[in-house]
Design an enzyme around this catalytic site. Structure first.
Site, PDB file in Angstrom:
ATOM      1  N   ASP A 210       0.812  -1.212   0.000  1.00 55.46           N
ATOM      2  CA  ASP A 210       0.000   0.000   0.000  1.00 55.46           C
ATOM      3  C   ASP A 210       0.849   1.267   0.000  1.00 55.46           C
ATOM      4  O   ASP A 210       1.876   1.350   0.690  1.00 55.46           O
ATOM      5  CB  ASP A 210      -0.868  -0.021   1.280  1.00 55.46           C
ATOM      6  CG  ASP A 210      -1.849   1.131   1.345  1.00 55.46           C
ATOM      7  OD1 ASP A 210      -2.656   1.258   0.425  1.00 55.46           O
ATOM      8  OD2 ASP A 210      -1.785   1.912   2.325  1.00 55.46           O
ATOM      9  N   GLU A 252       1.321  -0.325  -5.062  1.00 57.74           N
ATOM     10  CA  GLU A 252       0.272   0.665  -5.229  1.00 57.74           C
ATOM     11  C   GLU A 252       0.934   2.039  -5.255  1.00 57.74           C
ATOM     12  O   GLU A 252       1.189   2.647  -4.211  1.00 57.74           O
ATOM     13  CB  GLU A 252      -0.761   0.604  -4.100  1.00 57.74           C
ATOM     14  CG  GLU A 252      -2.015   1.370  -4.472  1.00 57.74           C
ATOM     15  CD  GLU A 252      -2.482   2.371  -3.435  1.00 57.74           C
ATOM     16  OE1 GLU A 252      -3.576   2.926  -3.621  1.00 57.74           O
ATOM     17  OE2 GLU A 252      -1.765   2.618  -2.461  1.00 57.74           O
TER      18      GLU A 252
HETATM   19  O1  LIG Z   1      -3.690   3.428   3.658  1.00 62.39           O
HETATM   20  C1  LIG Z   1      -4.185   4.670   3.238  1.00 62.39           C
HETATM   21  C2  LIG Z   1      -4.861   4.523   1.917  1.00 62.39           C
HETATM   22  O2  LIG Z   1      -3.918   3.871   1.098  1.00 62.39           O
HETATM   23  C3  LIG Z   1      -4.394   3.463  -0.136  1.00 62.39           C
HETATM   24  O3  LIG Z   1      -4.699   4.690  -0.721  1.00 62.39           O
HETATM   25  C4  LIG Z   1      -4.721   4.916  -2.004  1.00 62.39           C
HETATM   26  O4  LIG Z   1      -5.987   5.401  -2.193  1.00 62.39           O
HETATM   27  C5  LIG Z   1      -6.197   6.763  -2.183  1.00 62.39           C
HETATM   28  C6  LIG Z   1      -7.622   7.054  -2.462  1.00 62.39           C
HETATM   29  O5  LIG Z   1      -8.500   6.501  -1.537  1.00 62.39           O
HETATM   30  C7  LIG Z   1      -5.309   7.302  -3.260  1.00 62.39           C
HETATM   31  O6  LIG Z   1      -5.597   8.644  -3.443  1.00 62.39           O
HETATM   32  C8  LIG Z   1      -3.861   7.102  -2.887  1.00 62.39           C
HETATM   33  O7  LIG Z   1      -3.009   7.535  -3.925  1.00 62.39           O
HETATM   34  C9  LIG Z   1      -3.574   5.675  -2.632  1.00 62.39           C
HETATM   35  O8  LIG Z   1      -2.359   5.500  -1.970  1.00 62.39           O
HETATM   36  C10 LIG Z   1      -5.551   2.506   0.051  1.00 62.39           C
HETATM   37  O9  LIG Z   1      -5.938   1.938  -1.172  1.00 62.39           O
HETATM   38  C11 LIG Z   1      -6.684   3.250   0.724  1.00 62.39           C
HETATM   39  O10 LIG Z   1      -7.814   2.431   0.890  1.00 62.39           O
HETATM   40  C12 LIG Z   1      -6.167   3.746   2.056  1.00 62.39           C
HETATM   41  O11 LIG Z   1      -7.145   4.563   2.634  1.00 62.39           O
END
Ligand SMILES: OC[C@H]1O[C@H](O[C@H]2O[C@H](CO)[C@@H](O)[C@H](O)[C@H]2O)[C@H](O)[C@@H](O)[C@@H]1O
Ligand SMILES: [Ca+2]
Length: 552
Positions: A210, A252
């Site tokens: 993540d 990600e």
């Molecule tokens: O752990 C924190 C968040 O990490 C991920 O986030 C991603 O989602 C965001 C939008 O909701 C995006 O803007 C960002 O670039 C990403 O890193 C994860 O998928 C989220 O669920 C989480 O809240």
């Protein structure tokens, strides 16, 4: 037939993303759990997916649906026990399904014992240094790193929050309940690698890691994609290659092509096996509304080459909002106008809706985008429930509207749980259009023309042609921007994919001069089309129609 080396299994895999908490409840408490999920493995095998990506399952106060980890080496008690997880993993493997878990590296929950210990300040009452304080990023003023953007724009006003106990500010790129770990501290790196080992030793097939761009902060930068961040991630990869070969790391990194490609590393110095292709996703939707596929081609052609071991990951929807970070300001405005007519649909920099509602529940458009997803380079991810056309619930806060319980049948709580809907973790969708009475697995399994059955057949078709997984991509010039045409080519076969993004029938001429003399044959029915000649190849496609062809 093209052979994909066994350690590169991820290149031909179709992923299925699910939340254990909302997939199937095994003990009737209204919360999905591992025993419930284990009972649904035959369904997933039957659907034809290869890898399950499960959202965070760690103990957590759930202020960000589990992305706020309070213990890296255990299972949230709502979801079962570690033994339940082991049974699930064993049973998944027994069915030939791999399991990739979500690994949240950038931050912990503020409830994590490390953060609670860190709050005691840099020095303990006896004058000794508090080693945990340095697990996080602190400031006396909260003014540093002003170049870093705020990601959760709807809730956060700063990336710094004052901690009353220590009297210092802590750094967080996401919610203030998610303090960022300090990756300049070698002990943090060690702790996180140890946590990864715990799950790899249990046998997980890899991690979706993540929020990887944000590990390191440096003054005068935007604190994203820094070289020191890549160094840490490469160390993670070296550990996996050395001690757990055959496992996969998926990044990600919601970034533009030039930045995201850095997360693959190089053949000589590898980083992630896979990266999400964030930039192409919103352009698929945009192309539909504009009836112009130019932006898909442009962004795909902008993707730099990746190392031989690398594979993109494509998706239409996931558990977050449909992110609009990787578009221009004009494109974002267009997307909001086109896909978020109700202000409740907007969140942060994106749109919190599921696939079917985004596409007006139009089966043709759902099929069109799904076929493009399956045919573009990369391993596709399906988001749970989209295979049956589930809807969303805008009354739920944050991104929870797209995380409602899986709809298994028309019975109590959609078959998700024996608990009543109001006792479920999130209420199952019950409305007349998308509710479980109408949209559910059981009814679609009995209907050969259902979206579920269609999806399953399409996955089977994809599986039979390795060019979808590893073939080269070449766009075909056309005289009609509503038509997206490309080939996927391996040594043994050339596939031609032609898709009509317009709401009306379209004529098109394809520049297929390189294939003169070949006969396009449909993959599904083996029906031959006219032989390709020396002049542009003429085709007619109905509204939102598509052809998957092999050039014999
Ligand atoms: O752990 C924190 C968040 O990490 C991920 O986030 C991603 O989602 C965001 C939008 O909701 C995006 O803007 C960002 O670039 C990403 O890193 C994860 O998928 C989220 O669920 C989480 O809240
Ligand atoms: Ca349960």
């Amino acid at each position: 037939m093209t052979q994909i080396p066994a350690p590169e299994w991820y290149k031909s895999a179709v992923f299925y993303e699910l939340s254990v908490r909302t997939f199937a409840d095994g003990n009737g408490d209204g919360k999905g759990d591992f025993p419930g999920l284990t009972g649904k493995l035959d369904y997933l095998r039957g659907l034809g997916v290869d890898v399950l990506w499960i959202l965070p399952c760690y103990p957590s106060p759930l202020r960000d649906d589990g992305y706020d980890v309070a213990d890296y080496v255990n299972i949230h008690p709502d979801l079962g026990t570690l033994d339940d997880f082991k049974v699930f993993l064993r049973e998944a493997h027994a069915r030939g399904l791999r399991v990739v878990t979500d690994f949240v590296t950038n931050h912990t929950s503020s409830d994590h014992p490390w953060f609670q210990a860190a709050r005691r300040g840099p020095t303990l009452p006896d004058g000794s240094p508090n080693e945990y304080h340095d697990y996080y990023v602190w400031s006396d003023t909260g003014t540093e790193y002003a170049g870093a953007r705020i990601i959760f724009t709807d809730t956060e006003v700063s990336n710094w929050t004052l901690d009353e106990q220590s009297g210092r500010y802590y750094w967080h790129r996401f919610f203030s309940s998610q303090p960022d770990l300090n990756y300049d501290n070698p002990r943090v790196v060690e702790e996180i690698l140890q946590a990864a080992r715990f799950w790899l030793d249990l046998g997980v097939d890899g991690f979706r890691v993540d929020a990887v761009p944000y590990l390191i902060e440096r003054e005068g930068t935007n604190c994203e994609n820094l070289p020191e961040t890549h160094d840490i991630l490469k160390r993670f990869r070296r550990m996996v290659d050395q001690d757990y070969p055959g496992r996969v790391l998926l990044a990600e990194a919601n970034q533009w092509p030039e930045e995201v490609v850095e997360y693959f590393g190089t053949d000589a110095d590898p980083e992630f096996h896979m990266c999400f292709n964030f930039p192409v996703m919103p352009r698929l939707y945009m192309s539909l509304k504009k009836e112009d596929t130019t932006s898909i081609r442009e962004i795909m052609e902008r993707l730099p080459a990746i190392p031989a071991f690398g594979q993109w990951v494509t998706f239409l929807r996931n558990h977050d909002e449909l992110t609009l970070e990787m578009v221009t300001d004009d494109e974002r405005a267009f997307m909001y106008a086109a896909y978020a007519p109700d202000t409740r649909m907007k969140i942060n920099v994106g749109i919190r809706r599921r696939l079917a509602p985004l596409l007006d529940n139009d089966r043709r458009r759902v099929e069109l985008l799904t076929t493009v997803l399956l045919a573009l380079p990369g391993s596709p991810i399906l988001y749970y429930g989209d295979e049956i056309g589930m809807g969303d619930d805008l009354s739920l806060a944050d991104r929870n509207g797209v995380r409602t319980p899986m709809q298994w049948n028309a019975g109590m709580s959609g078959g998700f749980s024996t608990a009543t809907p109001d006792q479920c973790f999130f209420p199952p969708i019950g409305d007349a259009v998308y509710g479980y009475g109408r949209v559910n697995v059981q009814s679609q399994e009995q209907d050969p023309s259902s979206l579920l059955k269609w999806t399953s057949r399409q996955l089977e078709l994809r599986r039979r042609h390795p060019a979808f997984a590893v073939g080269d991509l070449t766009f075909i010039d056309t005289d009609n921007p509503a038509i997206l045409a490309f080939t996927r080519r391996t040594g043994d076969e050339t596939l031609l994919i032609v898709s009509n993004f317009a709401a009306n029938a379209q004529a098109v001429h394809l520049n297929l001069g390189d294939y003169a003399g070949r006969v396009p044959v449909t993959l599904a029915g083996a029906s031959p089309f006219p032989t390709i000649g020396d002049t542009p190849y003429s085709m007619i496609l109905g509204k939102y129609d598509y052809y998957w062809l092999r050039l014999n």
